[in-house]
Design a protein around this motif. Structure first.
Motif, PDB file in Angstrom:
ATOM      1  N   UNK A  21       0.828  -1.199   0.000  1.00  0.00           N
ATOM      2  CA  UNK A  21       0.000   0.000   0.000  1.00  0.00           C
ATOM      3  C   UNK A  21       0.870   1.260   0.000  1.00  0.00           C
ATOM      4  N   UNK A  22       2.053   1.168   0.631  1.00  0.00           N
ATOM      5  CA  UNK A  22       2.994   2.292   0.617  1.00  0.00           C
ATOM      6  C   UNK A  22       3.449   2.584  -0.802  1.00  0.00           C
ATOM      7  N   UNK A  23       3.793   1.532  -1.530  1.00  0.00           N
ATOM      8  CA  UNK A  23       4.234   1.707  -2.926  1.00  0.00           C
ATOM      9  C   UNK A  23       3.106   2.274  -3.768  1.00  0.00           C
ATOM     10  N   UNK A  24       1.906   1.757  -3.526  1.00  0.00           N
ATOM     11  CA  UNK A  24       0.751   2.228  -4.308  1.00  0.00           C
ATOM     12  C   UNK A  24       0.527   3.723  -4.075  1.00  0.00           C
ATOM     13  N   UNK A  25       0.595   4.127  -2.802  1.00  0.00           N
ATOM     14  CA  UNK A  25       0.300   5.522  -2.479  1.00  0.00           C
ATOM     15  C   UNK A  25       1.365   6.478  -3.014  1.00  0.00           C
ATOM     16  N   UNK A  32      -0.809   1.380 -14.041  1.00  0.00           N
ATOM     17  CA  UNK A  32       0.012   0.614 -13.077  1.00  0.00           C
ATOM     18  C   UNK A  32       0.238  -0.793 -13.594  1.00  0.00           C
ATOM     19  N   UNK A  33       1.494  -1.216 -13.514  1.00  0.00           N
ATOM     20  CA  UNK A  33       1.851  -2.595 -13.860  1.00  0.00           C
ATOM     21  C   UNK A  33       2.177  -3.344 -12.580  1.00  0.00           C
ATOM     22  N   UNK A  49      -5.751  -7.063  -0.417  1.00  0.00           N
ATOM     23  CA  UNK A  49      -4.901  -5.890  -0.679  1.00  0.00           C
ATOM     24  C   UNK A  49      -4.969  -5.485  -2.142  1.00  0.00           C
ATOM     25  N   UNK A  50      -4.932  -6.485  -3.016  1.00  0.00           N
ATOM     26  CA  UNK A  50      -4.995  -6.188  -4.451  1.00  0.00           C
ATOM     27  C   UNK A  50      -6.357  -5.573  -4.787  1.00  0.00           C
ATOM     28  N   UNK A  51      -7.412  -6.076  -4.161  1.00  0.00           N
ATOM     29  CA  UNK A  51      -8.746  -5.501  -4.404  1.00  0.00           C
ATOM     30  C   UNK A  51      -8.785  -4.043  -3.918  1.00  0.00           C
ATOM     31  N   UNK A  52      -8.113  -3.766  -2.785  1.00  0.00           N
ATOM     32  CA  UNK A  52      -8.071  -2.373  -2.307  1.00  0.00           C
ATOM     33  C   UNK A  52      -7.387  -1.472  -3.334  1.00  0.00           C
ATOM     34  N   UNK A  53      -6.297  -1.972  -3.944  1.00  0.00           N
ATOM     35  CA  UNK A  53      -5.613  -1.192  -4.989  1.00  0.00           C
ATOM     36  C   UNK A  53      -6.537  -0.971  -6.184  1.00  0.00           C
ATOM     37  N   UNK A  54      -7.258  -2.026  -6.555  1.00  0.00           N
ATOM     38  CA  UNK A  54      -8.149  -1.926  -7.715  1.00  0.00           C
ATOM     39  C   UNK A  54      -9.318  -0.973  -7.425  1.00  0.00           C
ATOM     40  N   UNK A  55      -9.744  -0.931  -6.153  1.00  0.00           N
ATOM     41  CA  UNK A  55     -10.802   0.029  -5.765  1.00  0.00           C
ATOM     42  C   UNK A  55     -10.318   1.446  -6.012  1.00  0.00           C
ATOM     43  N   UNK A  56      -9.067   1.724  -5.567  1.00  0.00           N
ATOM     44  CA  UNK A  56      -8.497   3.061  -5.753  1.00  0.00           C
ATOM     45  C   UNK A  56      -8.344   3.373  -7.236  1.00  0.00           C
ATOM     46  N   UNK A  57      -7.879   2.390  -7.993  1.00  0.00           N
ATOM     47  CA  UNK A  57      -7.682   2.589  -9.434  1.00  0.00           C
ATOM     48  C   UNK A  57      -9.010   2.866 -10.123  1.00  0.00           C
ATOM     49  N   UNK A  58     -10.039   2.146  -9.703  1.00  0.00           N
ATOM     50  CA  UNK A  58     -11.363   2.307 -10.311  1.00  0.00           C
ATOM     51  C   UNK A  58     -11.904   3.715 -10.043  1.00  0.00           C
ATOM     52  N   UNK A  59     -11.679   4.199  -8.814  1.00  0.00           N
ATOM     53  CA  UNK A  59     -12.179   5.532  -8.445  1.00  0.00           C
ATOM     54  C   UNK A  59     -11.528   6.624  -9.285  1.00  0.00           C
ATOM     55  N   UNK A  60     -10.231   6.434  -9.589  1.00  0.00           N
ATOM     56  CA  UNK A  60      -9.484   7.490 -10.278  1.00  0.00           C
ATOM     57  C   UNK A  60      -9.312   7.203 -11.766  1.00  0.00           C
ATOM     58  N   UNK A  62      -7.705   4.776 -13.267  1.00  0.00           N
ATOM     59  CA  UNK A  62      -6.380   4.296 -13.697  1.00  0.00           C
ATOM     60  C   UNK A  62      -6.475   2.859 -14.160  1.00  0.00           C
ATOM     61  N   UNK A  63      -5.742   2.534 -15.225  1.00  0.00           N
ATOM     62  CA  UNK A  63      -5.743   1.159 -15.723  1.00  0.00           C
ATOM     63  C   UNK A  63      -4.678   0.347 -14.983  1.00  0.00           C
ATOM     64  N   UNK A  64      -4.974  -0.915 -14.747  1.00  0.00           N
ATOM     65  CA  UNK A  64      -4.031  -1.808 -14.051  1.00  0.00           C
ATOM     66  C   UNK A  64      -3.851  -3.072 -14.882  1.00  0.00           C
ATOM     67  N   UNK A  65      -2.600  -3.469 -15.053  1.00  0.00           N
ATOM     68  CA  UNK A  65      -2.315  -4.739 -15.735  1.00  0.00           C
ATOM     69  C   UNK A  65      -1.320  -5.528 -14.890  1.00  0.00           C
ATOM     70  N   UNK A  66      -1.449  -6.835 -14.908  1.00  0.00           N
ATOM     71  CA  UNK A  66      -0.564  -7.700 -14.113  1.00  0.00           C
ATOM     72  C   UNK A  66       0.101  -8.708 -15.039  1.00  0.00           C
TER      73      UNK A  66
END
Lengths: 99, 156
Positions: A21-25, A32-33, A49-60, A62-66
Motif C-alpha cells: 500500500x505504501x508503494x501504491x500511495x 500501473x503494472x 490488498x490487491x482488491x483495495x488497490x483496484x478500488x483506488x484505481x477504479x475511483x481514479x 487508472x488502468x491496471x495490468x498484471x
C-alpha cells in the motif's frame, strides 16, 4: 507496483500490507503494472490488498495490468473476479502494451 | 519419482496460532500429495485451500492466541487425500455469502472474505463442523485423485 516506485515482495499476504500500500500511495497517477514474477505465495489477505488497490484505481480511472502470475494464481485471480478489473498477461511487454 | 504406498497412512502437524505458519501445513500437504501421485496443478489447489483453512483457524478459530495450536491431520486413502484443520473456536453457524467482486470494488462489501470461497472452489469436498464448546471445530477438505477442481471442470 511499477512506475515511479518499484517494491519487491515474495508474498502477497497480510505481512506485505505496508510495502504494497505504501508503494501504491507513492505512485500518484498513470497506469500501473503489477509484476508477480517473483511472487510464489498469495493468500486471501493478499487478494484483499490487491482488491483495495483496484478500488483506488477504479475511483481514479487508472488502468491496471498484471504479469508473471503462475497458472495457478491466474486461475485464482479469475475465480475471485480480479481479472475483470486488471488485465492478466504472461509478460511485461504484453502487459505494458495493454495500458 | 518412485511411488510410495500411501493409502491408509496419516500425517499430523501442529501449528502455533501465528500467521505465516500456514506455510508449514502447505508444505506438508504438498509433500503428501506428491507422494500420492497428484498432478502439480491439483497440488497447487490443495496448497491454497490448506493455507486458507489454517489462516481461518489461526485468525478466527484461535483468535491469534499463541497458547493454542492448530491441528492439521492429513489422511491418505486409495482415491484421495482428506485434510482436517482443527482449532479451539466454536466454528461458524452459517457460511458467508459468495463474494461479489463488483460490490467489493465499489465499496459495498468488505474486500476481505475470499478464503472460504477459495477453499470450496479448489477442493472436491469442504465441510465445516462446529463445536459450540470450542473444543474441536474443524474444516474437512477432500481432494480426489484423477479429478479436476470444480473451476477447471467448468472452464473446460
Amino acid at each position: 507496483v511499477q512506475a515511479e516506485t518499484k517494491t519487491t515482495v515474495d508474498d502477497i499476504s497480510s505481512t506485505s500490507k505496508d510495502s504494497l500500500l505504501g508503494a501504491w500511495q507513492s505512485v500518484h497517477d498513470g497506469p500501473v503494472l503489477l509484476d508477480f514474477t517473483k511472487v510464489d505465495y498469495i493468500n486471501s489477505s493478499g487478494i484483499a490488498l490487491i482488491i483495495q488497490m483496484l478500488m483506488e484505481a477504479d475511483k481514479t480511472g487508472r488502468k491496471v495490468a498484471a504479469f508473471g502470475l503462475t497458472p495457478h494464481f491466474q486461475k485464482v485471480f479469475t475465480m475471485v473476479g480480479i481479472a475483470k478489473y486488471a488485465g492478466l498477461y504472461k509478460d511485461e511487454p504484453t502487459a505494458a502494451a495493454s495500458l | 519419482m518412485s511411488m510410495i504406498p500411501t493409502a491408509g497412512t496419516s500425517v499430523e502437524v501442529r501449528l502455533p496460532s501465528r500467521l505465516g505458519f500456514e506455510k508449514v501445513a502447505m508444505g506438508t500437504a504438498a509433500s503428501v500429495a506428491q507422494l500420492m501421485g497428484f498432478p502439480p496443478d491439483r497440488i497447487e489447489d490443495l496448497k491454497t485451500a490448506v493455507a486458507e483453512a489454517c489462516i481461518n483457524a489461526i485468525e478466527h478459530g484461535n483468535r491469534l492466541n499463541e497458547k493454542l495450536s492448530v491441528g492439521v491431520i492429513l489422511s491418505a486413502t486409495a482415491d484421495g487425500l482428506e485434510v482436517k484443520v482443527v482449532d479451539n473456536g466454536t466454528g461458524m453457524e452459517k457460511q458467508p455469502p459468495k463474494p461479489d467482486i463488483d460490490r467489493k470494488i465499489h465499496g459495498e462489501e468488505d474486500p476481505r472474505g475470499m478464503g472460504m470461497f477459495l477453499i470450496q472452489a479448489l477442493v472436491d469436498e469442504a465441510e465445516w463442523v462446529h463445536d459450540s464448546k470450542g473444543k474441536g471445530s474443524y474444516v474437512r477438505l477432500v481432494i480426489r485423485l484423477d479429478k479436476d477442481s470444480e473451476f477447471d471442470k467448468e472452464s473446460k
